[in-house]
Design an enzyme around this catalytic site. Structure first.
Site, PDB file in Angstrom:
ATOM      1  N   ASP A 241       0.831  -1.202   0.000  1.00  0.00           N
ATOM      2  CA  ASP A 241       0.000   0.000   0.000  1.00  0.00           C
ATOM      3  C   ASP A 241       0.865   1.252   0.000  1.00  0.00           C
ATOM      4  O   ASP A 241       1.660   1.479   0.916  1.00  0.00           O
ATOM      5  CB  ASP A 241      -0.895  -0.007   1.244  1.00  0.00           C
ATOM      6  CG  ASP A 241      -1.702   1.277   1.374  1.00  0.00           C
ATOM      7  OD1 ASP A 241      -2.640   1.471   0.592  1.00  0.00           O
ATOM      8  OD2 ASP A 241      -1.379   2.092   2.261  1.00  0.00           O
TER       9      ASP A 241
ATOM     10  N   TYR B 213       2.716  10.066  -0.081  1.00  0.00           N
ATOM     11  CA  TYR B 213       3.693   9.495   0.836  1.00  0.00           C
ATOM     12  C   TYR B 213       5.098   9.994   0.487  1.00  0.00           C
ATOM     13  O   TYR B 213       5.556   9.848  -0.646  1.00  0.00           O
ATOM     14  CB  TYR B 213       3.662   7.967   0.792  1.00  0.00           C
ATOM     15  CG  TYR B 213       2.433   7.347   1.416  1.00  0.00           C
ATOM     16  CD1 TYR B 213       1.479   8.118   2.080  1.00  0.00           C
ATOM     17  CD2 TYR B 213       2.215   5.978   1.340  1.00  0.00           C
ATOM     18  CE1 TYR B 213       0.355   7.550   2.643  1.00  0.00           C
ATOM     19  CE2 TYR B 213       1.096   5.390   1.913  1.00  0.00           C
ATOM     20  CZ  TYR B 213       0.165   6.186   2.557  1.00  0.00           C
ATOM     21  OH  TYR B 213      -0.949   5.620   3.119  1.00  0.00           O
TER      22      TYR B 213
ATOM     23  N   GLY C 124       3.123  -0.753   9.209  1.00  0.00           N
ATOM     24  CA  GLY C 124       3.790   0.462   8.751  1.00  0.00           C
ATOM     25  C   GLY C 124       5.269   0.523   9.044  1.00  0.00           C
ATOM     26  O   GLY C 124       5.942   1.464   8.621  1.00  0.00           O
TER      27      GLY C 124
ATOM     28  N   GLN D  40       9.240   0.260   9.040  1.00  0.00           N
ATOM     29  CA  GLN D  40      10.273   0.252   8.008  1.00  0.00           C
ATOM     30  C   GLN D  40      11.527  -0.454   8.511  1.00  0.00           C
ATOM     31  O   GLN D  40      12.640  -0.173   8.065  1.00  0.00           O
ATOM     32  CB  GLN D  40      10.610   1.691   7.597  1.00  0.00           C
ATOM     33  CG  GLN D  40       9.402   2.492   7.119  1.00  0.00           C
ATOM     34  CD  GLN D  40       8.760   1.915   5.861  1.00  0.00           C
ATOM     35  OE1 GLN D  40       9.383   1.867   4.809  1.00  0.00           O
ATOM     36  NE2 GLN D  40       7.515   1.483   5.973  1.00  0.00           N
TER      37      GLN D  40
END
Length: 302
Positions: free
Chosen positions: A54, A59, A266, A268
């Site tokens: 997504d 972003y 979400g 990273q």
């Protein structure tokens, strides 16, 4: 007492005919990585069984620059490793046009889609979602634009993000193609979609629910108030029982809802992405699931 057993099996993305993983990975902060780092994160998501990726054109935007950075980085990764594209269900979003802030006129949204495709280096995305509702666009006009996207072959399925239930209903009434997805904020600290009718409509219409910020924007990892601490404590009971992280327990709690919520991870960090797969180790009883809900509500159920 009966148990709720989750499985990593792919499930339909609404009525689109597209099959997706029960957990997604989000790229809100993806634009800051290097190409090599970005590829490692994507591969970590694949290793965790994730196929739904997504992103959005906004972003990477920091208020003055960076618009499109996450899509551009993903495009660079795909250019270097094109075989990754066939393994992923690629979703992006558009409709935020800073500093306006929102524009879903046909001309803008079609141009935004084309710009996303150029940054991604692809001819088609699997899912295109309208990021936030533009009050000044009539749902009939937005529906016509989304139908045109599908007809053009540039988009396989369409959805909405952050729309209210009435806004989603109005749009759906004009669409030729069914809405494939809703993307609301949902976590034990944000229960709105569970109580405002959004999940009920999703179950009624067979629409996929993609939950952003499933960890409450990081507040469940480091609670700052009594409510957050109570929810974390209830989740930790399950996390310790099944030897998983609190984050994995949270993803699992969301996924146990019969709306078949797909949490968007979400993180990273490779190790945090990997632990998402531990969500499937958990077996919820109704008692344990409701214990978390009671803590989230801050009061007993009626």
């Amino acid at each position: 007492m009966s148990e709720i057993q989750l499985t990593p099996d792919p499930r339909p993305l609404g009525k689109s005919g597209i099959m997706v993983s029960p957990i997604a990975w989000g790229m809100w902060r993806f634009g800051n990585a290097s190409v090599d780092e970005g590829r490692r994160l994507i591969e970590a998501a694949f290793d965790a069984g994730i196929t739904l990726f997504d992103t959005a054109d906004i972003y990477g935007f920091n208020g003055s620059s960076g618009f499109g950075d996450a899509e551009s980085l993903l495009g660079q990764v795909l250019a270097q490793t094109p075989e990754l594209r066939a393994r992923m269900v690629l979703a992006t979003k558009g409709g935020i046009a800073p500093p306006v802030p929102y524009d879903q006129s046909g001309a803008y949204l079609m141009a935004a889609l084309d710009a996303s495709l150029r940054r991604l280096g692809v001819e088609q995305v699997d899912l295109y979602q309208v990021h936030r509702p533009d009050i000044l666009t009539h749902p009939h006009d937005l529906a016509r634009t989304l139908d045109d996207m599908i007809a053009s072959g540039k988009v396989r399925a369409v959805g909405v993000s952050n729309f209210t239930l009435p806004q989603a209903r109005a749009l759906e009434s004009f669409l030729a193609a069914p809405l494939a997805s809703y993307q609301p904020e949902f976590s034990p600290l944000q229960l709105g979609p569970m109580t405002d009718g959004l999940f009920d409509l999703a179950m009624e219409r067979d629409i996929a629910v993609l939950a952003w910020s499933p960890l409450g924007g990081g507040r469940l990892g480091d609670p700052k108030d009594d409510r957050g601490a109570a929810v974390a404590k209830a989740l930790d009971v399950i996390a310790e029982q099944f030897a998983v992280s609190r984050a994995a327990a949270t993803y699992s709690w969301l996924m146990a809802h019969p709306a078949r919520v797909i949490p968007i991870v979400g993180s990273q960090r490779v190790e945090r992405i990997a632990e998402a797969a531990d969500a499937f180790k958990i077996r919820w009883t109704r008692q344990s699931w409701y214990d978390v809900l009671v803590a989230a509500r801050g009061e007993k159920l009626p």
